[in-house]
Each structure stands twice: as structure tokens, then as C-alpha cells.
Design an enzyme around this catalytic site. Structure first.
Site, short mmCIF file in Angstrom:
data_model
loop_
_atom_site.label_atom_id
_atom_site.label_comp_id
_atom_site.label_asym_id
_atom_site.label_seq_id
_atom_site.Cartn_x
_atom_site.Cartn_y
_atom_site.Cartn_z
N ASN A 1 0.81 -1.26 -0.02
CA ASN A 1 -0.05 -0.21 -0.12
C ASN A 1 0.89 1.22 0.02
O ASN A 1 1.53 1.53 0.87
CB ASN A 1 -1.03 0.07 1.10
CG ASN A 1 -1.73 1.33 1.36
OD1 ASN A 1 -1.90 2.14 0.53
ND2 ASN A 1 -2.30 1.39 2.53
N LYS B 1 0.02 4.34 -0.21
CA LYS B 1 -0.58 5.37 0.48
C LYS B 1 -0.47 6.71 -0.19
O LYS B 1 -0.28 6.57 -1.71
CB LYS B 1 0.02 5.62 1.90
CG LYS B 1 -0.07 4.25 2.67
CD LYS B 1 0.00 4.40 4.18
CE LYS B 1 -0.23 3.14 4.85
NZ LYS B 1 0.14 3.13 6.21
N HIS C 1 -9.43 0.94 5.17
CA HIS C 1 -8.08 1.29 6.00
C HIS C 1 -8.27 2.00 7.01
O HIS C 1 -8.96 2.97 7.13
CB HIS C 1 -7.06 1.73 4.87
CG HIS C 1 -5.62 1.62 5.39
ND1 HIS C 1 -5.27 2.44 6.36
CD2 HIS C 1 -4.61 0.74 5.13
CE1 HIS C 1 -4.01 2.29 6.61
NE2 HIS C 1 -3.52 1.28 5.97
N GLU D 1 -6.72 4.34 8.12
CA GLU D 1 -6.41 5.92 7.64
C GLU D 1 -7.91 6.38 7.11
O GLU D 1 -7.95 7.68 7.11
CB GLU D 1 -5.16 6.15 6.72
CG GLU D 1 -4.01 5.88 7.77
CD GLU D 1 -2.80 5.25 7.01
OE1 GLU D 1 -2.67 5.23 5.72
OE2 GLU D 1 -1.74 4.95 7.75
N GLU E 1 -4.72 -5.00 10.81
CA GLU E 1 -3.57 -4.13 10.87
C GLU E 1 -3.86 -3.39 12.13
O GLU E 1 -4.85 -2.42 12.31
CB GLU E 1 -3.75 -3.02 9.64
CG GLU E 1 -3.39 -3.64 8.40
CD GLU E 1 -3.12 -2.63 7.20
OE1 GLU E 1 -1.81 -2.85 6.66
OE2 GLU E 1 -3.47 -1.57 7.05
N GLY F 1 3.25 2.24 10.76
CA GLY F 1 4.01 3.16 10.71
C GLY F 1 4.85 3.46 11.91
O GLY F 1 5.64 4.55 11.79
P1 13P Z 1 3.49 0.46 7.65
O1 13P Z 1 3.90 -1.06 6.87
O2 13P Z 1 4.15 1.56 6.95
O3 13P Z 1 3.47 0.18 8.92
O4 13P Z 1 2.00 0.54 6.84
C1 13P Z 1 1.12 -0.46 7.33
C2 13P Z 1 -0.23 -0.18 6.44
O5 13P Z 1 -0.93 0.80 6.81
C3 13P Z 1 -0.54 -0.94 5.18
O6 13P Z 1 -1.76 -0.65 4.70
#
Ligand code: 13P
Length: 247
Positions: free
Chosen positions: A9, A11, A92, A94, A162, A168
Site C-alpha cells: 500500500n 498510500k 483502511h 487511515e 492491521e 508506521g
Molecule cells: P507500514 O507498513 O508503513 O506500517 O503501513 C502498514 C499499512 O498501513 C499498510 O496498509
């Protein structure tokens, strides 16, 4: 019997210059593991062209629940499919936090994804406060019940666990905690969907890196990963694919 899946992903990262990383990922030699990269919407068409030479599926990061209409700035599932996507992330954390998406919204988006012929990658996860108060399984169970429509199967759905606090942050749960959630998800899916529930792939996501991939992929009911930061660099993502191939 479930094929492994390494999903990235990107983002809100990636200009045209990032397509060289995608080309390197798509050229990755693997027989055991399916590959998926979800670039920003602006790159979808070019990413689909780039990936076509290799063996990497392309996905959107979100879709609108409706097929078309007056929704400025939004993208429908049919548009993603038209641009060359075969998958789309839905729910997700976010999106849930930045855009206030509820389980009902995510459920409607999943239905829209299926209607356009896309595989939905449905994301679930608890906050740190929910984990600390011992509510993780209740939260995950409620998200699954509320955001997965009837009719899910191993072709139209992938589920990504997740934990929000692991995204992150460089933090990951203990392996026993990942196993607890993935085993719980598997039981819930089989209870609701029978054999179809057994065929749905379960990904772990949150700070997956080359250095921790091997131990994560050894956990029961982990069929792959949804990778954020480490999917932006082909070398890191390919190391994660290699760990999944070897698991
Ligand atoms: P990271 O691998 O950067 O922690 O992000 C995970 C994520 O949100 C994938 O959708």
C-alpha cells in the site's frame, strides 16, 4: 491450499518516477506468492501498464460506494477496474480516521468493489487504547461483522489485520497476539461462511519489514502481508516476498 499474498500500500506516496520500483517488484520471480501493489490513484493506469510485463496485480486504495454520480474527487470501483485494477483496499484505518468511514460505509464499498469485479482487501484493526483495555477481539469481531457483506469468498475478498498502533510506528504485536487475532478471524469466517471462509486469505499489516517478516510469516493463519513503507522500495519488498516464499 491458500496461496500466499504480498500486498503493498503506497498510500499518498509515489510520482511517475516511482514506477521503476514497481517494475522491479513486478519482475520478482516467485511461484508461491501472489503480488499486489496499490499505488495512488494518479498512477493506476501507468502502474497497470508497468505491471503487465510482470506478475503483479494492481489495486486502488479506496472506492466510492456508488457506481457514478455527483461525488467530486471520488473514484468508483468501476473506474478502478477500467484503469487496470483488480483489487481495492477498503476500510483502511487511515480512511476510517481521516474520513470518518464507518463499518456500514466499508460494507457498502465492499459490495461496490465486488459489483465491479474487484477483489476487496478489507482492513480491520484495534487502537492502542482498545488493545490495552482488553477489547481487541471484540473490536475485530464487530468490525468483521459490520463491514463484510454476505457473499464473501476466497476470490472476492482478502482480509488484512492491521493494528492501528503498529502502522508506521516500527512496533509490532507479539507473535502470540497476531496468532490470537488471525485464529479468531479464521474461526469467525468459517463459522459464517463455511468452506468459503476457509479460503479467504488473512494478511497481517503494520511495520512489516525484511527484518521481522520471517517470524510473522511463521504465525498460524498468516497468509501474507499488507506492507506500507517497506513496499516503496523494491529491494525491501522483494526481501519480504522472499521471506513469504520460504515460509
Ligand atoms: P507500514 O507498513 O508503513 O506500517 O503501513 C502498514 C499499512 O498501513 C499498510 O496498509
Amino acid at each position: 491450499m491458500r496461496r500466499k499474498l504480498a500486498a503493498g500500500n503506497w498510500k499518498m506516496n509515489g510520482l511517475g518516477s516511482a514506477l521503476s520500483e514497481l517494475a522491479a517488484i513486478a519482475g520478482c520471480e516467485t511461484r508461491q506468492t501472489d503480488l499486489l501493489i496499490c499505488p495512488p490513484a494518479t498512477l493506476l493506469g501507468r502502474a497497470a501498464d508497468t505491471a503487465a510485463a510482470g506478475s503483479c496485480a494492481i489495486g486502488g486504495q479506496d472506492c466510492h460506494a456508488r457506481e457514478s454520480g455527483a461525488h467530486t474527487g471520488d473514484i468508483s470501483a468501476a473506474m478502478l477496474a477500467d484503469a487496470g485494477a483488480s483489487h481495492v483496499l477498503v476500510g483502511h484505518s487511515e480512511r476510517r480516521s481521516d474520513h470518518g468511514e464507518s463499518d456500514a460505509d466499508v460494507c457498502a464499498k465492499t459490495t461496490a468493489a465486488w459489483a465491479a469485479g474487484l477483489t476487496a482487501v478489507l482492513c480491520l484493526g484495534e487502537s492502542l487504547a482498545q488493545r490495552r483495555s482488553g477489547d481487541t477481539l471484540a473490536v475485530i469481531g464487530a468490525q468483521l461483522a459490520g463491514s463484510l457483506p454476505d457473499g464473501a469468498n476466497g476470490d472476492n475478498t482478502v482480509i488484512a489485520y492491521e493494528p492501528i498502533w503498529a502502522i508506521g510506528s516500527g512496533l509490532i504485536p507479539e507473535m502470540a497476539q497476531i496468532a490470537e487475532v488471525h485464529d479468531f478471524l479464521r474461526r469467525a469466517l468459517v463459522e459464517r461462511l463455511g468452506d468459503d471462509g476457509d479460503r479467504i486469505r488473512l494478511l497481517y499489516g503494520g511495520s512489516v519489514k525484511p527484518g521481522n517478516a520471517t517470524e510473522i510469516f511463521a504465525v498460524s493463519n498468516v497468509d501474507g502481508a499488507l506492507v506500507g513503507g517497506a513496499s516503496l522500495k523494491a529491494a525491501d519488498f522483494k526481501a519480504i516476498v522472499a521471506a513469504l516464499d520460504a515460509a
